[in-house]
Design a protein around this motif. Sequence first.
Motif, mmCIF file in Angstrom:
data_model
loop_
_atom_site.group_PDB
_atom_site.id
_atom_site.type_symbol
_atom_site.label_atom_id
_atom_site.label_comp_id
_atom_site.label_asym_id
_atom_site.label_seq_id
_atom_site.Cartn_x
_atom_site.Cartn_y
_atom_site.Cartn_z
ATOM 1 N N LEU A 48 7.483 -8.028 12.206
ATOM 2 C CA LEU A 48 6.490 -7.723 11.189
ATOM 3 C C LEU A 48 5.751 -8.993 10.786
ATOM 4 C CD1 LEU A 48 8.552 -5.320 8.902
ATOM 5 C CD2 LEU A 48 6.690 -4.675 10.443
ATOM 6 N N PRO A 49 4.484 -8.896 10.447
ATOM 7 C CA PRO A 49 3.762 -10.086 9.984
ATOM 8 C C PRO A 49 4.425 -10.698 8.761
ATOM 9 C CG PRO A 49 2.253 -8.264 10.433
ATOM 10 C CD PRO A 49 3.635 -7.704 10.504
ATOM 11 N N SER A 50 4.263 -11.977 8.600
ATOM 12 C CA SER A 50 4.906 -12.682 7.486
ATOM 13 C C SER A 50 4.416 -12.195 6.132
ATOM 14 C CB SER A 50 4.659 -14.191 7.622
ATOM 15 O OG SER A 50 3.262 -14.460 7.631
ATOM 16 N N ASP A 51 3.187 -11.667 6.085
ATOM 17 C CA ASP A 51 2.635 -11.185 4.822
ATOM 18 C C ASP A 51 2.736 -9.671 4.694
ATOM 19 O OD1 ASP A 51 0.871 -10.610 6.831
ATOM 20 O OD2 ASP A 51 -0.934 -11.154 5.692
ATOM 21 N N TYR A 52 3.589 -9.027 5.525
ATOM 22 C CA TYR A 52 3.682 -7.569 5.473
ATOM 23 C C TYR A 52 4.306 -7.108 4.159
ATOM 24 C CZ TYR A 52 4.677 -2.767 6.863
ATOM 25 O OH TYR A 52 4.727 -1.394 6.922
ATOM 26 N N ALA A 53 5.450 -7.654 3.830
ATOM 27 C CA ALA A 53 6.092 -7.326 2.557
ATOM 28 C C ALA A 53 5.409 -8.104 1.437
ATOM 29 C CB ALA A 53 7.577 -7.656 2.608
ATOM 30 N N PRO A 54 5.398 -7.582 0.226
ATOM 31 C CA PRO A 54 4.736 -8.288 -0.872
ATOM 32 C C PRO A 54 5.431 -9.608 -1.191
ATOM 33 C CG PRO A 54 5.997 -6.423 -1.695
ATOM 34 C CD PRO A 54 6.003 -6.310 -0.195
ATOM 35 N N GLU A 55 4.687 -10.491 -1.854
ATOM 36 C CA GLU A 55 5.240 -11.806 -2.175
ATOM 37 C C GLU A 55 6.427 -11.721 -3.121
ATOM 38 O OE1 GLU A 55 1.703 -10.896 -4.820
ATOM 39 O OE2 GLU A 55 2.167 -10.834 -2.676
ATOM 40 N N TYR A 56 6.481 -10.639 -3.893
ATOM 41 C CA TYR A 56 7.618 -10.460 -4.793
ATOM 42 C C TYR A 56 8.781 -9.758 -4.095
ATOM 43 C CZ TYR A 56 5.127 -5.995 -5.111
ATOM 44 O OH TYR A 56 4.463 -4.840 -4.803
ATOM 45 N N LYS B 215 -0.088 18.131 1.779
ATOM 46 C CA LYS B 215 -0.343 18.980 0.625
ATOM 47 C C LYS B 215 -0.035 18.258 -0.673
ATOM 48 C CE LYS B 215 0.478 23.378 2.983
ATOM 49 N NZ LYS B 215 1.279 24.616 3.003
ATOM 50 N N PHE B 216 0.777 17.225 -0.591
ATOM 51 C CA PHE B 216 1.120 16.428 -1.750
ATOM 52 C C PHE B 216 0.774 14.981 -1.454
ATOM 53 C CE2 PHE B 216 4.064 19.960 -1.418
ATOM 54 C CZ PHE B 216 3.904 20.571 -2.645
ATOM 55 N N VAL B 217 0.268 14.274 -2.438
ATOM 56 C CA VAL B 217 -0.096 12.885 -2.253
ATOM 57 C C VAL B 217 0.499 12.077 -3.380
ATOM 58 C CG1 VAL B 217 -2.223 13.353 -1.002
ATOM 59 C CG2 VAL B 217 -2.278 13.224 -3.491
ATOM 60 N N ALA B 218 0.665 10.789 -3.134
ATOM 61 C CA ALA B 218 1.174 9.881 -4.152
ATOM 62 C C ALA B 218 0.020 9.018 -4.645
ATOM 63 C CB ALA B 218 2.284 9.002 -3.573
ATOM 64 N N MET B 219 -0.208 9.024 -5.916
ATOM 65 C CA MET B 219 -1.308 8.264 -6.490
ATOM 66 C C MET B 219 -0.760 7.109 -7.302
ATOM 67 S SD MET B 219 -3.909 11.296 -7.659
ATOM 68 C CE MET B 219 -2.674 12.108 -8.653
ATOM 69 N N THR B 220 -1.484 6.009 -7.321
ATOM 70 C CA THR B 220 -1.034 4.848 -8.065
ATOM 71 C C THR B 220 -1.182 5.044 -9.557
ATOM 72 O OG1 THR B 220 -3.217 3.856 -7.794
ATOM 73 C CG2 THR B 220 -1.537 3.314 -6.163
ATOM 74 N N ARG B 221 -2.063 5.910 -9.990
ATOM 75 C CA ARG B 221 -2.286 6.137 -11.424
ATOM 76 C C ARG B 221 -2.300 7.637 -11.703
ATOM 77 N NH1 ARG B 221 -3.899 1.444 -13.867
ATOM 78 N NH2 ARG B 221 -4.639 -0.196 -12.497
ATOM 79 N N LYS C 260 0.809 -1.215 0.000
ATOM 80 C CA LYS C 260 0.000 0.000 0.000
ATOM 81 C C LYS C 260 0.849 1.275 0.000
ATOM 82 C CE LYS C 260 -0.361 -0.225 5.056
ATOM 83 N NZ LYS C 260 -1.286 -0.438 6.195
ATOM 84 N N ASN C 261 2.168 1.147 0.155
ATOM 85 C CA ASN C 261 3.064 2.307 0.155
ATOM 86 C C ASN C 261 4.059 2.289 -1.002
ATOM 87 O OD1 ASN C 261 1.965 3.231 2.673
ATOM 88 N ND2 ASN C 261 3.227 1.713 3.724
ATOM 89 N N THR C 262 3.852 1.434 -1.983
ATOM 90 C CA THR C 262 4.843 1.240 -3.051
ATOM 91 C C THR C 262 5.022 2.487 -3.899
ATOM 92 O OG1 THR C 262 4.341 -1.123 -3.136
ATOM 93 C CG2 THR C 262 5.434 -0.149 -5.054
ATOM 94 N N SER C 263 3.934 3.068 -4.374
ATOM 95 C CA SER C 263 4.051 4.235 -5.261
ATOM 96 C C SER C 263 4.688 5.415 -4.542
ATOM 97 C CB SER C 263 2.677 4.625 -5.799
ATOM 98 O OG SER C 263 2.160 3.621 -6.634
ATOM 99 N N GLU D 105 -4.139 3.031 6.347
ATOM 100 C CA GLU D 105 -4.789 2.818 5.055
ATOM 101 C C GLU D 105 -3.787 2.720 3.907
ATOM 102 O OE1 GLU D 105 -7.573 5.930 4.504
ATOM 103 O OE2 GLU D 105 -8.763 5.417 6.281
ATOM 104 N N GLY D 106 -2.650 3.346 4.047
ATOM 105 C CA GLY D 106 -1.640 3.317 3.002
ATOM 106 C C GLY D 106 -1.415 4.683 2.402
ATOM 107 N N MET D 107 -0.176 5.006 2.122
ATOM 108 C CA MET D 107 0.188 6.334 1.625
ATOM 109 C C MET D 107 -0.031 6.485 0.130
ATOM 110 S SD MET D 107 3.627 6.967 3.914
ATOM 111 C CE MET D 107 3.802 8.670 3.406
#
Length: 598
Positions: free
Chosen positions: A360-368, A592-598, A183-186, A582-584
């Motif tokens: 950290l939970p085992s599924d915290y980081a992505p599977e890749y 004032k600035f946000v990061a969007m996935t698209r 949820k914080n990748t972008s 929720e994720g950045m």
Amino acid sequence: RPHARQLHVTLLTPTPARLLQYAAAKFPGSSCRKATPANTARYSLPPWTPWRPHASSGSPTMPRLARTPPSLASRVTSIPCGYGEWVKWWHLWMGKREGCCWQTVVRLHRPSMALATAGVSPAAMAALRTQPRRARAGPRAHLPCHSPTHPPPPHPLFSFGAILVFFMQTGFAMLEVGNVNRKNTSNALIKNLLDALIGSLMWWITGFGIAMGSARKTHGFMGTDSFGLNFGDFGENGDHGYKYGMWMFQWAFAATTATITSGAVAERCTFTAYMVYSVMLTGLIYPTVVCWGWNTEGWASAWKSADTDKNPLLFGCGVIDFAGSGVVHMSGGVAAFCGSYFLGARKARQPHPAGPFVQLPSDYAPEYGPIFCTLGTLILWMGWYGFNGVSTLYIVNYGLVAAKTMVTTTIGAGSGGVGCLFVGSLMDGKTDGQYTLKLGNVQNGLLGGLVAVTASCSVIEPYAAFVIGFLSCFVYLGAVKTLDALRIDDVVLAIPVHLFCGCFGVIMAGLFATKENYANAYYSDRADDCAGVFYGGNGCSLAAGVVFILSIIAWVGAWSCVVFGGLRNMGLLRVEEHVEEEGMDKVGRHDKFVAMTR
């Protein structure tokens, strides 16, 4: 005359005359002309190229000349090339294979006998030994051999090194993506891109001038010119593109420093705070440290050609930090430490304020995540050959230093990665009756070994690189435990790798530097005193390293506390709790600035 980069030798035998005549006839475009007075001959030679020995005898040979020039006894011959280049031709004629034409670096104490035979006075030889062997802020004294009609070309080695070091940004981005939650990748990727973008602008406006400008007025504290790529500083001094190449190469280092910090403070730092500390780090904080350690007028620099009252050497030697264990990695590591401290830990790492850390939970980081982390590590390793190897700045006359630098870099990475893999497993103990080998340990152990040998890569032997790399795994593993005890959350473990291993690397340079390697990479006239303690040095390089480490911690730490502490007091440092949950990457009003996935 060092300022003219010419060597004047009184020749007592006709042998060197034949050699020079052969050299002038060997290469197209060379010239041989009379000079005043009438009994003086001046030979202008184009760039020198190695002369391969005969396969049968293994010794260099020279064909007979059709016309043998008369004896040049008592004449003065001026050769417009570096001291080492003339010695190579002398050795070529004399047939001395040790340190002769195909060896790229010539030690000054070997040619002394040849020069004495040629009639050079002891005073002249002493003057030659004091000529600079290297300069970071300007062209070297030992430029490739060239004639006035064949000026030296621009420096493509800088561009090659800058590309390799800049490609390390890809490795840092992959490491960060492999460690943060999906949820914080972008958000993480945007900040990695801006490390290079903001770094390029700030390095153009103020960074390079502070780092590599003239520092005489500030007593080696920071540069005072070469701001904004001013043509008067970059195009009118006859450096044939040297400063432009240096600007590009050093910008890649500056971007690396900013990326070290961004990885540690990921997943909870606001975009506003990121912009502020990135501007400050690349525009003021880091460039000042560069001036200290790499500028030829920096107060801690070992690149000074002489120890003078106006520009004294720190403890008579300066700090051995060839490619930046302290300058680059410690600077980024100290900023990362301060940023992580003021930000606090992630909620996933510390659910309750002032509570204990949790796994950290085992599924915290992505599977890749493991794939990206491994690819990022390998890319960083590849870029390190530009980071360390191209820090010679020249390849002509410095091929041996560059090659040895890459060898020690490789060995340090190997011993660090393998050592951390097994030592870390032993420290963790058995799980279900078996030891566990962790991918993260080998990745960060490899990087820690690279950081540790970066300061000393040009002045140590391969076995020393193995020792330093292996010991760095203990430094890294101990630093990880220390951060947990201090409750400092570092997303990518940049602080143990860059701060602690970087500090360790600067110390090791003052212990393991050999006299011969120091003479080849720095200056031969002070190699006996400035070598490592384990090789007969007087300890001045080690003392300079300790002072340099403390200075970096004080300077970068103080400014980082001002920046991060000020942002926290204004409520601009950390995102709100619900945004972190929720994720950045989601569009919201958290900044004032946000990061969007698209």
